[in-house]
Scaffold this motif. Structure first.
Motif, short mmCIF file in Angstrom:
data_model
loop_
_atom_site.label_atom_id
_atom_site.label_comp_id
_atom_site.label_asym_id
_atom_site.label_seq_id
_atom_site.Cartn_x
_atom_site.Cartn_y
_atom_site.Cartn_z
N TYR A 251 0.81 -1.22 0.00
CA TYR A 251 0.00 0.00 0.00
C TYR A 251 0.84 1.27 0.00
N VAL A 252 2.16 1.15 0.07
CA VAL A 252 3.00 2.34 0.00
C VAL A 252 2.89 3.03 -1.36
N PRO A 253 3.11 2.31 -2.50
CA PRO A 253 2.94 2.99 -3.79
C PRO A 253 1.50 3.41 -4.05
N LEU A 254 0.55 2.62 -3.55
CA LEU A 254 -0.86 2.99 -3.76
C LEU A 254 -1.19 4.28 -3.01
N LEU A 255 -0.66 4.42 -1.80
CA LEU A 255 -0.87 5.65 -1.03
C LEU A 255 -0.22 6.84 -1.73
N ALA A 267 6.65 6.71 -7.60
CA ALA A 267 6.17 5.80 -6.55
C ALA A 267 7.06 4.56 -6.47
N GLY A 268 7.51 4.08 -7.62
CA GLY A 268 8.43 2.94 -7.63
C GLY A 268 9.78 3.31 -7.07
N LEU A 269 10.25 4.52 -7.37
CA LEU A 269 11.54 4.97 -6.87
C LEU A 269 11.54 5.07 -5.36
N GLY A 312 4.20 5.15 9.24
CA GLY A 312 3.32 5.01 8.09
C GLY A 312 1.88 5.30 8.46
N ALA A 313 1.42 4.76 9.60
CA ALA A 313 0.05 5.01 10.05
C ALA A 313 -0.17 6.49 10.34
N THR A 314 0.80 7.10 11.01
CA THR A 314 0.69 8.52 11.34
C THR A 314 0.66 9.39 10.09
N THR A 315 1.49 9.04 9.12
CA THR A 315 1.52 9.79 7.86
C THR A 315 0.19 9.72 7.15
#
Length: 432
Positions: A251-255, A267-269, A312-315
């Motif tokens: 979910y990092v790139p999706l976010l 996003a990939g970078l 990550g949650a806080t962001t």
């Protein structure tokens, strides 16, 4: 994958495209582990590479999300088989005192792909077409296979004379198929939730998890599900940290693309930072792992991983700058990079020639099932919550809970007694 999902109208199968590959890899792991114990790892490795390449071609030419998922399932068979076969090769070629360095090099071999892979995949998807991501990897697979096959020619990696009865072997293969089917079912609970409601989705997920725990038990060392000290804790910890990292990392790139407006390339970078940290931490483990000790490595690695998921949650919940998430995710990569090769070294240290394939398969099964189950459950969380901001935040909260749970086996790893070094095998230019 966000680009693929949008192009093929496959949002409901987004998690399956990841989790399904991990699920079917269990079949490849079990078959290759048994096959390697009986006749050596070379032929199983060749078969696994063939399946991986076939899956890439199917995905690359897929016209629907369903067909792409089929290709990903076939890829999983090959990925699982390759992983176990290579572990057995290392166990039979290198002496035990070099295993830490070898698996540090395995992680270091991720450096160049990690530097250019996510960025290049994003650029290919954005400026050419996402199909070339799969088709390009198929070409690279052939090149890598030629390099490995040329070095294995003439090396004696035969199996043992003591072999399990055929009935037991077939039973384990059947169990692997059941486990893979249950894992795929679990990955589909997000679609069930979307079509029939969140309550139905969670009920199906709970029932599937119980069945999965029952089915996978014979494929793992005795005591793994209760994190018994030694090898069982090594195996279960691998699954928990894999689930923590990969369940959230999906979910990092999706976010970044949906909430921060990043293109696929950038996003990939962003994931490159974590991959580099993984490789650096793995190298440090290879050099100083024995000095630090197993439980200290677990504590440091899990602390780094939990810190990253909390940030990550806080962001996500407070919509902090994207740079905060990208920086924090380097800690996640570093934490897992510190632990992953150490757990592989411990698995081989607890193994003999008669069960190297079984134990290597068990480690990889835990890895894949932990990842696929976490991805599926986090996908269910994501779909069940209406607000995108809250959904992303709760995904990272769930990952933090998994990291905390991994402390239980992490404090039960124990030290492995010294074993005599295995004879060295040197391969020279003529293959002898």
């Amino acid at each position: 994958m966000p680009v693929v999902s949008a192009d093929l109208d496959g949002e409901a199968l987004y998690a399956v495209a990841f989790a399904g590959t991990l699920a079917t890899s269990v079949i490849g792991m079990v078959v290759t582990g048994l096959w390697s114990d009986r006749s050596g790892p070379v032929v199983p490795l060749y078969a696994a590479v063939g399946l991986f390449a076939a899956g890439l071609l199917i995905a690359g030419f897929a016209g629907t999300m369903e067909l792409l998922v089929l290709g990903r399932l076939i890829q999983g068979l090959g990925i699982g088989g390759q992983t176990v076969a290579l572990y057995v090769v290392v166990a039979r070629v290198y002496p035990a005192d070099l295993h830490g360095r070898v698996f540090a090099l395995f992680s270091a071999a991720w450096v160049v792909p990690s530097l250019i892979g996510p960025f290049l995949a994003g650029a290919v998807a954005e400026y050419l077409h996402w199909r070339w991501v799969f088709l390009g990897v198929a070409v690279l697979t052939v090149i890598a296979f030629i390099l490995v096959a040329s070095r294995l020619r003439g090396v004696d990696l035969s199996g043992t004379e003591q072999q399990e009865p055929s009935r037991r072997v077939l039973g384990r293969v059947a169990l692997a198929i059941v486990v893979a089917a249950l894992a795929v079912t679990l990955s589909l609970t997000g679609r069930v939730s979307k079509d029939f409601g969140a309550t139905t989705g969670w009920l199906v997920a709970a029932a599937t998890l119980v069945a999965l725990a029952i089915a996978v038990r014979p494929l793992l060392p005795r005591g793994a599900l209760v994190a018994r000290r030694g090898l069982p804790s090594v195996i279960v910890m691998r699954g928990l940290i894999a689930g923590t990292l990969f369940g959230a990392e999906v979910y990092v790139p999706l976010l970044l693309t949906s909430e921060y407006g990043f293109g696929p390339t950038m996003a990939g970078l962003a994931l490159t930072v974590a991959a580099i940290a993984w490789a650096v931490a793995a190298e440090m483990q290879g050099r100083y792992g024995d000095r630090l000790g197993n439980e200290r490595i677990a504590m440091i690695g899990l602390s780094l991983l939990a810190f990253a998921t909390i940030v990550g949650a806080t962001t996500a919940l407070l919509h902090l700058p994207a740079a905060v998430l990208i920086t924090a995710w380097a800690f996640a990569g570093g934490g897992v990079g510190l632990m992953y090769p150490r757990l592989t070294v411990l698995t081989l240290a607890y193994s003999t020639k008669e069960n190297q394939g079984f134990n290597s398969a068990a480690l990889s099964i835990s890895d894949s099932l932990g990842s696929s189950a976490a991805i599926a459950l986090m996908g269910l969380i994501f779909i069940s919550l209406g607000s995108a901001q809250l959904a992303f935040g709760m995904v990272f909260v769930a990952a933090t809970a998994l990291a905390a749970l991994a402390l239980v086996p992490g404090l039960r790893l124990t030290q492995v007694p010294e074993q005599p070094a295995a004879p060295r095998t040197v391969v020279v230019s003529d293959g002898t």
